[in-house]
Design a protein around this motif. Sequence first.
Motif, short mmCIF file in Angstrom:
data_model
loop_
_atom_site.label_atom_id
_atom_site.label_comp_id
_atom_site.label_asym_id
_atom_site.label_seq_id
_atom_site.Cartn_x
_atom_site.Cartn_y
_atom_site.Cartn_z
N ARG A 190 -0.53 -10.90 -7.71
CA ARG A 190 -1.95 -10.63 -7.09
C ARG A 190 -2.63 -11.64 -7.30
NH1 ARG A 190 -3.97 -5.56 -7.25
NH2 ARG A 190 -1.79 -4.60 -8.57
N CYS A 229 -7.59 -9.67 1.83
CA CYS A 229 -6.24 -9.19 1.06
C CYS A 229 -5.25 -10.55 0.77
CB CYS A 229 -5.41 -8.44 2.34
SG CYS A 229 -4.86 -9.47 3.61
N THR A 282 -11.72 -4.02 -5.76
CA THR A 282 -10.84 -3.39 -4.84
C THR A 282 -11.24 -3.19 -3.69
OG1 THR A 282 -10.74 -1.06 -5.77
CG2 THR A 282 -9.08 -2.60 -6.39
N GLY A 297 1.92 2.22 -3.39
CA GLY A 297 0.93 2.55 -4.36
C GLY A 297 0.40 1.56 -4.95
N LEU A 337 0.92 -1.23 0.05
CA LEU A 337 -0.01 -0.02 0.12
C LEU A 337 0.98 1.25 0.02
CD1 LEU A 337 -2.72 -0.96 2.56
CD2 LEU A 337 -2.99 -0.80 0.17
N GLN A 372 -2.48 -1.11 -5.30
CA GLN A 372 -3.99 -1.39 -4.64
C GLN A 372 -4.21 -2.72 -4.45
OE1 GLN A 372 -5.81 1.37 -3.87
NE2 GLN A 372 -3.83 2.36 -4.21
N PRO A 422 -6.74 -5.11 -2.53
CA PRO A 422 -8.03 -5.30 -1.44
C PRO A 422 -7.78 -5.75 -0.17
CG PRO A 422 -8.42 -6.55 -3.56
CD PRO A 422 -6.99 -6.05 -3.35
N GLN A 471 -16.71 3.52 2.47
CA GLN A 471 -16.60 3.49 0.93
C GLN A 471 -17.59 2.49 0.52
OE1 GLN A 471 -12.09 2.85 0.67
NE2 GLN A 471 -12.34 4.29 -1.20
#
Length: 318
Positions: free
Chosen positions: A84, A42, A130, A27, A24, A29, A31, A157
């Motif tokens: 990822r 994550c 995300t 930068g 993070l 992204q 989840p 969010q």
Amino acid sequence: MSKLTFENQTLIPGPGQSVLDTLLQAGVQIPHSCKQGVCQSCLIQVGAGEIPAQAQAGLKAGQISKGLMLSCSCYPQSDLKLQRYNPKQEMLTTRVVSKRMLRPDVLELKLDGELKYQAGQYVTLWRNDTIARSFSLASQPTERFLSFHIDVRPNGQFSQWAAQTLQLGDSLSLQGPLGDCVYQSEAATPLLLAATGTGAGTLTALAKEALTQGHTGPIHFLMCARHFQSMYWQHEINKLARQHSHFQPRFLALEGTPLTGGEIADVYPLIRQEFAPLNNVDVYLCGAASFVNKMRKQCFLAGVKPRNVFCDAFEPGG
């Protein structure tokens, strides 16, 4: 010093920094939600390197075999090659069938989907690729729809989007279920259930499940809050009390105008003053992590065996 390789980037974690926080900070992204190794949003895949045991705590055998780990719980002890992970293969697609506000900041969301779960467990709901948040179920497995009570936070969010934008008929992806806060007591064992906030809906569902399974021992239900005005779901809790004399609810708050039957009381000393010793009691807790952790300590001091406390402590992001 350990080195992380992720999508052609080389990253060096700072002292005491998890893989998630390292990514993070760079930068990337990824989840995430609880950051406590509970929600499993994550997950990340390890292509090479030694995975610390705590980074796979709570994962299923199939997930471990894929080289998956919880990035928030991984404090690398060797170089790791990461990639990822796409969790969509483990997701269930559901449909929104009902929305209503139970109080100005609590949304009841009902979804239509075939999910095998136990009352008291939680799942992760995904807004998009995300943004994901974990919520405990407020329904029983025998009910037609999956029900959730969502704390609508000012800058949430997920929760603001669910309250303001999500429409009936919309699809919503779901991952889970997870969690150990499920009914697993002997029928005659006294139970102590304590909840704050939206934990009220979850523990009411758990109490209903216990009664459905023929629980005969006393069930003490403590609904706790700072202000009486922030409580909700009292009607359903009191309805259950009218139907079952051994289900005994109490509504406790530190301040405010007491509800009918409510008490101005601090639940933490009350546990030791009124319920100790608790050496033969099973305890179920649901609510904010700060409440759950403090209640666990008070219960231990009052004589509860650690194996007899059932809870999933995490602080959702909203």
